[in-house]
Design a protein around this motif. Structure first.
Motif, mmCIF file in Angstrom:
data_model
loop_
_atom_site.group_PDB
_atom_site.id
_atom_site.type_symbol
_atom_site.label_atom_id
_atom_site.label_comp_id
_atom_site.label_asym_id
_atom_site.label_seq_id
_atom_site.Cartn_x
_atom_site.Cartn_y
_atom_site.Cartn_z
ATOM 1 N N THR A 1 -13.076 -14.768 -3.944
ATOM 2 C CA THR A 1 -12.549 -14.812 -5.304
ATOM 3 C C THR A 1 -11.085 -14.397 -5.320
ATOM 4 O OG1 THR A 1 -13.131 -12.517 -5.767
ATOM 5 C CG2 THR A 1 -14.824 -14.209 -6.217
ATOM 6 N N GLY A 2 -10.458 -14.609 -6.482
ATOM 7 C CA GLY A 2 -9.080 -14.174 -6.617
ATOM 8 C C GLY A 2 -8.946 -12.667 -6.446
ATOM 9 N N ALA A 3 -9.926 -11.907 -6.964
ATOM 10 C CA ALA A 3 -9.892 -10.444 -6.829
ATOM 11 C C ALA A 3 -9.993 -10.026 -5.367
ATOM 12 C CB ALA A 3 -11.024 -9.820 -7.647
ATOM 13 N N ALA A 4 -10.896 -10.690 -4.621
ATOM 14 C CA ALA A 4 -11.047 -10.367 -3.200
ATOM 15 C C ALA A 4 -9.786 -10.734 -2.425
ATOM 16 C CB ALA A 4 -12.258 -11.104 -2.632
ATOM 17 N N LEU A 5 -9.181 -11.865 -2.775
ATOM 18 C CA LEU A 5 -7.936 -12.272 -2.130
ATOM 19 C C LEU A 5 -6.849 -11.240 -2.377
ATOM 20 C CD1 LEU A 5 -5.980 -14.299 -0.774
ATOM 21 C CD2 LEU A 5 -5.739 -15.410 -3.004
ATOM 22 N N LEU A 6 -6.734 -10.776 -3.620
ATOM 23 C CA LEU A 6 -5.700 -9.807 -3.968
ATOM 24 C C LEU A 6 -5.934 -8.486 -3.235
ATOM 25 C CD1 LEU A 6 -3.203 -9.421 -5.716
ATOM 26 C CD2 LEU A 6 -4.691 -8.599 -7.542
ATOM 27 N N THR A 7 -7.192 -8.052 -3.139
ATOM 28 C CA THR A 7 -7.514 -6.824 -2.404
ATOM 29 C C THR A 7 -7.114 -6.960 -0.939
ATOM 30 O OG1 THR A 7 -9.354 -6.301 -3.897
ATOM 31 C CG2 THR A 7 -9.382 -5.277 -1.710
ATOM 32 N N ARG A 8 -7.390 -8.099 -0.350
ATOM 33 C CA ARG A 8 -7.037 -8.323 1.053
ATOM 34 C C ARG A 8 -5.512 -8.324 1.239
ATOM 35 N NH1 ARG A 8 -6.220 -13.057 3.792
ATOM 36 N NH2 ARG A 8 -7.221 -14.367 2.208
ATOM 37 N N ILE A 9 -4.781 -8.948 0.316
ATOM 38 C CA ILE A 9 -3.319 -8.987 0.397
ATOM 39 C C ILE A 9 -2.748 -7.572 0.319
ATOM 40 C CG2 ILE A 9 -1.230 -9.662 -0.867
ATOM 41 C CD1 ILE A 9 -2.692 -12.265 -1.600
ATOM 42 N N ARG A 10 -3.291 -6.774 -0.591
ATOM 43 C CA ARG A 10 -2.789 -5.403 -0.757
ATOM 44 C C ARG A 10 -3.065 -4.562 0.490
ATOM 45 N NH1 ARG A 10 -4.702 -3.780 -6.795
ATOM 46 N NH2 ARG A 10 -3.561 -1.873 -6.311
ATOM 47 N N ALA A 11 -4.248 -4.753 1.097
ATOM 48 C CA ALA A 11 -4.585 -4.009 2.312
ATOM 49 C C ALA A 11 -3.667 -4.415 3.462
ATOM 50 C CB ALA A 11 -6.047 -4.251 2.681
ATOM 51 N N GLU A 12 -3.396 -5.718 3.577
ATOM 52 C CA GLU A 12 -2.514 -6.191 4.652
ATOM 53 C C GLU A 12 -1.092 -5.684 4.446
ATOM 54 O OE1 GLU A 12 -2.920 -10.400 4.658
ATOM 55 O OE2 GLU A 12 -4.920 -10.386 5.559
ATOM 56 N N ARG A 13 -0.648 -5.650 3.185
ATOM 57 C CA ARG A 13 0.708 -5.170 2.920
ATOM 58 C C ARG A 13 0.826 -3.683 3.287
ATOM 59 N NH1 ARG A 13 1.507 -6.122 -2.589
ATOM 60 N NH2 ARG A 13 2.507 -8.104 -2.162
ATOM 61 N N ARG A 14 -0.185 -2.906 2.935
ATOM 62 C CA ARG A 14 -0.131 -1.480 3.267
ATOM 63 C C ARG A 14 -0.147 -1.286 4.781
ATOM 64 N NH1 ARG A 14 -1.737 3.593 0.327
ATOM 65 N NH2 ARG A 14 -1.465 5.160 1.961
ATOM 66 N N ALA A 15 -0.971 -2.065 5.485
ATOM 67 C CA ALA A 15 -1.038 -1.957 6.948
ATOM 68 C C ALA A 15 0.315 -2.283 7.574
ATOM 69 C CB ALA A 15 -2.123 -2.877 7.483
ATOM 70 N N GLN A 16 1.005 -3.284 7.030
ATOM 71 C CA GLN A 16 2.329 -3.647 7.544
ATOM 72 C C GLN A 16 3.327 -2.528 7.301
ATOM 73 O OE1 GLN A 16 3.339 -7.389 5.712
ATOM 74 N NE2 GLN A 16 1.699 -8.512 6.732
ATOM 75 N N TRP A 17 3.236 -1.889 6.130
ATOM 76 C CA TRP A 17 4.138 -0.773 5.813
ATOM 77 C C TRP A 17 3.901 0.378 6.773
ATOM 78 C CZ3 TRP A 17 3.268 4.312 4.339
ATOM 79 C CH2 TRP A 17 4.393 5.019 3.884
ATOM 80 N N GLU A 18 2.640 0.714 7.014
ATOM 81 C CA GLU A 18 2.318 1.819 7.913
ATOM 82 C C GLU A 18 2.791 1.514 9.335
ATOM 83 O OE1 GLU A 18 -1.828 2.680 7.582
ATOM 84 O OE2 GLU A 18 -1.653 3.476 5.529
ATOM 85 N N ALA A 19 2.610 0.267 9.776
ATOM 86 C CA ALA A 19 3.063 -0.112 11.111
ATOM 87 C C ALA A 19 4.574 0.018 11.224
ATOM 88 C CB ALA A 19 2.625 -1.542 11.422
ATOM 89 N N ALA A 20 5.296 -0.345 10.146
ATOM 90 C CA ALA A 20 6.758 -0.236 10.148
ATOM 91 C C ALA A 20 7.190 1.229 10.207
ATOM 92 C CB ALA A 20 7.339 -0.904 8.908
ATOM 93 N N GLN A 21 6.462 2.109 9.509
ATOM 94 C CA GLN A 21 6.799 3.531 9.529
ATOM 95 C C GLN A 21 6.600 4.129 10.917
ATOM 96 O OE1 GLN A 21 8.255 4.887 6.716
ATOM 97 N NE2 GLN A 21 8.061 2.713 6.142
ATOM 98 N N VAL A 22 5.514 3.716 11.576
ATOM 99 C CA VAL A 22 5.239 4.202 12.930
ATOM 100 C C VAL A 22 6.316 3.695 13.886
ATOM 101 C CG1 VAL A 22 3.625 4.093 14.870
ATOM 102 C CG2 VAL A 22 2.760 4.435 12.540
ATOM 103 N N ALA A 23 6.712 2.436 13.711
ATOM 104 C CA ALA A 23 7.741 1.872 14.580
ATOM 105 C C ALA A 23 9.055 2.630 14.440
ATOM 106 C CB ALA A 23 7.939 0.394 14.244
ATOM 107 N N LYS A 24 9.379 3.079 13.209
ATOM 108 C CA LYS A 24 10.604 3.844 12.991
ATOM 109 C C LYS A 24 10.585 5.167 13.750
ATOM 110 C CE LYS A 24 11.711 2.078 8.354
ATOM 111 N NZ LYS A 24 11.816 2.440 6.915
ATOM 112 N N ARG A 25 9.383 5.689 14.000
ATOM 113 C CA ARG A 25 9.235 6.957 14.725
ATOM 114 C C ARG A 25 9.045 6.727 16.224
ATOM 115 N NH1 ARG A 25 6.794 7.487 9.733
ATOM 116 N NH2 ARG A 25 7.226 9.415 8.594
ATOM 117 N N GLY A 26 9.387 5.539 16.666
ATOM 118 C CA GLY A 26 9.269 5.257 18.084
ATOM 119 C C GLY A 26 7.840 5.088 18.559
#
Length: 323
Positions: A101-126
């Motif tokens: 559903t659209g709701a499930a799609l949006l939940t998945r997009i938000r989870a992927e975006r957060r995962a990308q943000w966390e990965a970027a933060q870890v990368a900044k810390r080497g």
């Protein structure tokens, strides 16, 4: 009068003109130009026939312009039907249970975006993880829309905001002024608020992205589309927002939605209208299931292709009428 406006008479004048900074024709030369002079009764018949033909031509031009206006309204009707679910009503009846559903799609997009943000933060810390998870609380989730005054959506759809649905990449834009671009001419499109405005020797982006005009009178006049997909390798200045998504389908659907709505409530300024990033991110947008987005995009493309072909034909007819 009709003889004086003829191409033959104008050519005769051009041949006798003189002057370097300003062309002119002397009275003596003007008096030497010959033109046919029919008898007065035939002059009257010629004038009457020309008036009849020009009247018919004017009526035809008016009809073409009315048709152009109707096509513009029909285009908006197609986009409105697409983003409200009317265009795919029969499709939904044939596919009552979407796999996501659209709701499930949006939940998945938000989870992927957060995962990308966390990965970027870890990368900044080497690549080193902090001792605790407190750093994760710094992530700011885009605000959900206020749905209290928004219309009800078809089954399987959900309301979001552009900021929740799409990824903003405005920070990667780089403006290049016209004098610098003149020194850097090349093969890559250089985009501004309303599309390609130049060519340059390098590119910033190498994937399909959604561009939305950030400023200019076109935000309100809508003489050209506000949202459009840029493809290939290209450069974008700071007059167009740059938006990414997990799927080109979502980008295409968002493009159709933005082009279908009135942006006045989100635009600031009068002398220089502007759609800033905060206002853009807060625009409410319906989110259909991804499978239905594919159907919507295909159906809109099919209908607008027919409209574009007809519009080109009408434009050609107007030019022919002027000739």
């Amino acid at each position: 009068m009709n003889t004086l406006n003829s191409s033959v008479f104008r050519a005769s004048i051009a041949a006798l003109q003189s002057g370097s900074t300003r062309l002119r024709i002397s009275r003596k030369n003007l008096e030497t130009i010959e033109f046919p002079l029919p008898p007065l009764p035939e002059q009257r018949r010629i004038v009457a026939k020309l008036e009849e033909l020009f009247s018919r031509l004017d009526a035809g031009v008016a009809a073409v312009r009315r048709t152009q206006a109707l096509l513009k309204r029909y285009r908006q009707s197609v986009l409105h039907a697409a983003v409200t679910g009317e265009l795919t009503r029969a499709w939904r009846e044939a596919h009552p249970a979407p796999t996501e559903t659209g709701a499930a799609l949006l939940t998945r997009i938000r989870a992927e975006r957060r995962a990308q943000w966390e990965a970027a933060q870890v990368a900044k810390r080497g690549g080193q993880l902090p001792l605790n998870d407190a750093w994760k609380s710094k992530y700011v989730e885009p605000a959900a829309p206020d749905t209290s005054e928004l219309p009800e959506l078809p089954a399987g759809w959900v309301w979001s905001t552009l900021g929740n649905l799409l990824i903003n990449r405005d920070g990667e834009r780089i403006p290049v002024n016209s004098s610098e671009r003149a020194k850097r001419q090349g093969d890559f499109d250089y985009y501004g608020a309303s599309g390609v405005i130049d060519k340059v020797d390098d590119f910033l982006f190498d994937k399909p992205l959604l561009l939305i005009g950030e400023d200019g009178a076109n935000l309100l006049s809508r003489s050209t589309p506000i949202a459009f997909i840029a493809k290939g390798k290209y450069w974008v200045n700071n007059h167009a927002h740059v938006l990414d998504a997990e799927s080109i389908l979502t980008l295409d659907f968002a493009k159709n939605y933005v082009n279908s709505i009135d942006l006045t409530p989100f635009v600031t300024g009068t002398a220089q209208p502007k759609l800033n990033q905060a206002k853009l991110n807060g625009i409410p947008i319906p989110v259909p299931p991804l499978a239905e987005q594919a159907e919507i995009v295909a159906e809109v493309e099919r209908r607008l292709t027919v409209l574009d072909a007809l519009s080109q034909t009408l434009t050609a007819e107007l030019k022919r009428a002027e000739r």
